[in-house]
Design a protein around this motif. Structure first.
Motif, mmCIF file in Angstrom:
data_model
loop_
_atom_site.group_PDB
_atom_site.id
_atom_site.type_symbol
_atom_site.label_atom_id
_atom_site.label_comp_id
_atom_site.label_asym_id
_atom_site.label_seq_id
_atom_site.Cartn_x
_atom_site.Cartn_y
_atom_site.Cartn_z
ATOM 1 N N ASP A 5 0.716 -1.215 -0.058
ATOM 2 C CA ASP A 5 -0.097 -0.087 -0.016
ATOM 3 C C ASP A 5 0.910 1.321 -0.004
ATOM 4 O OD1 ASP A 5 -1.974 1.822 0.045
ATOM 5 O OD2 ASP A 5 -2.718 1.355 2.192
ATOM 6 N N THR A 6 1.091 1.668 -1.215
ATOM 7 C CA THR A 6 2.095 3.018 -1.536
ATOM 8 C C THR A 6 1.162 3.862 -2.456
ATOM 9 O OG1 THR A 6 3.070 2.256 -3.270
ATOM 10 C CG2 THR A 6 4.122 1.512 -0.933
ATOM 11 N N PRO A 7 1.792 4.999 -2.682
ATOM 12 C CA PRO A 7 1.319 5.845 -3.731
ATOM 13 C C PRO A 7 1.209 5.252 -4.804
ATOM 14 C CG PRO A 7 2.621 7.315 -2.327
ATOM 15 C CD PRO A 7 2.839 5.946 -1.819
ATOM 16 N N GLN A 33 -2.207 3.175 -5.156
ATOM 17 C CA GLN A 33 -3.416 3.574 -4.591
ATOM 18 C C GLN A 33 -4.430 3.738 -5.703
ATOM 19 O OE1 GLN A 33 -2.350 7.233 -2.714
ATOM 20 N NE2 GLN A 33 -2.088 8.615 -4.641
ATOM 21 N N ASP A 34 -4.260 3.874 -6.944
ATOM 22 C CA ASP A 34 -5.132 4.001 -8.150
ATOM 23 C C ASP A 34 -5.516 2.830 -8.786
ATOM 24 O OD1 ASP A 34 -5.448 6.782 -7.511
ATOM 25 O OD2 ASP A 34 -3.500 7.306 -8.691
#
Ligand SMILES: NC(=O)c1ccc[n+]([C@@H]2O[C@H](COP(=O)([O-])OP(=O)(O)OC[C@H]3O[C@@H](n4cnc5c(N)ncnc54)[C@H](OP(=O)(O)O)[C@@H]3O)[C@@H](O)[C@H]2O)c1
Length: 256
Positions: free
Chosen positions: A187-189, A192-193
């Motif tokens: 779970d990181t940037p 996230q999408d």
């Protein structure tokens, strides 16, 4: 199994402005005399350095070989030889093959693959002269087999997995430890999408804890989360016909 001396005085992490690299920097802070951080976002690196005891930022773009070499030189002048380098900078882009975008594919190769090669080029002369050092290359389970919509990412990670094997074979006898890091979903940037389910996803903190534990043990391949990565490894063992059936049936379908 080769063991790391695990007495690092100077560590360098690329891709340290967010996600796994940022959490690894926090874990190493105060436990290693000097922790040098690199990424393009100087503001984020400086903010992190301001919150830490032994962290200094060296902003750069890993696609710029001269900038990478200059930063490695600056770090070693300021803090002594880099004992541990975690080459973690990476970029991910979902791409349908019908939307093939050459410039994005080239950019993926430049960041994910050449970024690592640039760092190795800068680090190796010193490490070879000292007969010591530990380099960790962050690849991905996406490099195990060709996955749908991964054309701008998976091949770069497959290349890193291959590269790490070459380096391990050649450099281990010369005193340099090579680790290959193959995360599953974190779970990181970067994630996230993602418009698809991410089984077994773990936090960036947990990922960094696993990464550091593997580095301390001098492990070659460091994987997390274990159950998901083992399942992805199993895909490598499937005969091609079975793999393509699994990939078409379970991985190709777009989420509704
Ligand atoms: N998250 C996952 O599920 C997952 C799974 C498998 C593998 N990985 C790998 O793990 C590594 C870390 O990813 P993450 O999940 O922590 O993602 P992230 O939070 O997006 O971190 C990526 C890092 O790379 C840096 N970066 C990107 N392009 C760069 C460039 N040209 N020069 C220098 N730095 C650059 C970014 O900083 P700036 O934008 O500031 O430059 C950022 O610090 C990547 O190699 C990724 O492929 C992640």
């Amino acid at each position: 199994m080769a063991t790391s001396k695990n007495d690092w005085k100077t560590a360098w992490i690329t891709g340290a402005s967010s996600g796994i690299g940022l959490e690894l920097a926090r874990l190493l802070d105060g436990k290693v005399d000097h922790v040098a951080l690199s990424a393009r976002s100087q503001d984020k690196l400086d903010t992190l350095a301001g919150q830490c005891k032994t962290v200094v930022s060296y902003p750069l773009d890993v696609t710029d070989a001269d900038a990478v070499a200059a930063s490695v030189g600056d770090i070693e002048v300021a803090a002594g030889p880099i004992d541990l380098a975690v080459l973690n900078a990476g970029a991910w882009q979902l791409m349908d093959i019908a939307d093939l975008d050459l410039s994005a594919i080239r950019a993926g190769i430049e960041v994910n693959y050449m970024g690592v090669v640039h760092a190795i080029d800068a680090l190796l002369p010193g490490m070879l002269a000292r007969g010591a050092g530990h380099i960790a290359i962050v690849a991905s389970v996406a490099g195990y087999r060709g996955l749908p919509r991964s054309v701008a990412y998976g091949p770069t990670k497959a290349a890193l997995i291959n590269l790490a094997e070459t380096l391990r074979t050649e450099l281990e006898p010369r005193g340099i430890t090579i680790s290959l890091v193959n995360p599953g979903f974190v779970d990181t940037p970067m994630t996230q999408d993602n418009p698809f389910p991410m089984p077994g996803i773990i936090s960036a903190r947990e990922a960094a804890q696993n990464l550091l534990a593997g580095l301390k043990r001098g492990k070659y391949e460091i994987i997390f989360p274990r159950a998901f990565v083992m399942a992805m490894k199993a895909l490598r063992l499937l005969p091609n016909a079975a793999f393509f059936w699994v990939a078409r049936t379970f991985l190709l379908k777009k989420p509704s």
